[in-house]
Design a protein around this motif. Sequence first.
Motif: not given
Length: 172
Positions: A1-23
């Motif tokens: 969920m947290a933004y990672k500087t080295p990859i320039g995005t969140t790991p969740y977005r890399l895996v699923y292609g969209k931002g994480y949504h809270l319940p």
Amino acid sequence: MAYKTPIGTTPYRLVYGKGYHLPVELAHRALWAIKEVNMSYDDAGHERKLNLCELEELRNEAYDCASTYKDKMKKVHDAKIRKKTFEVGQKVWLYNSRLKFFPGKLKSKWMGPFIITRVGNYGDIESENLKDHNKQVVNGHRLKPYLDASDINGTEKELVSFLEVSLVYEMG
């Protein structure tokens, strides 16, 4: 969920292609679900292809961001490395790399002294043990200069004489 500087995005977005949504956000998405279900199959196929292409572009962008980040970190690290120069006949300490497997609490990590017998062009240095006169070739990064007591005492004498002169100058 947290933004990672080295990859320039969140790991969740890399895996699923969209931002994480809270319940909490998911409870209010009933309208979105209705629109998705009523979509035609052809439109859904095109939408899926577009999503896959976007995901691939996102991963390529993250890969580029990570490689540029690594390059910048390498430049910062390499700028802090001091170049060591050794001469033939100089006494040196040798780093004991095998000690890390069987560490002793108070055991020194440096062996020596050794005398340098040959300095290579590519950082390879041949050293000779003073005790048993065995020669070995090692990487220059594993060596550091050995200071004799005479070197240290000579420095202290100069320092003391400098202090005496400055004290006399201030008092006089």
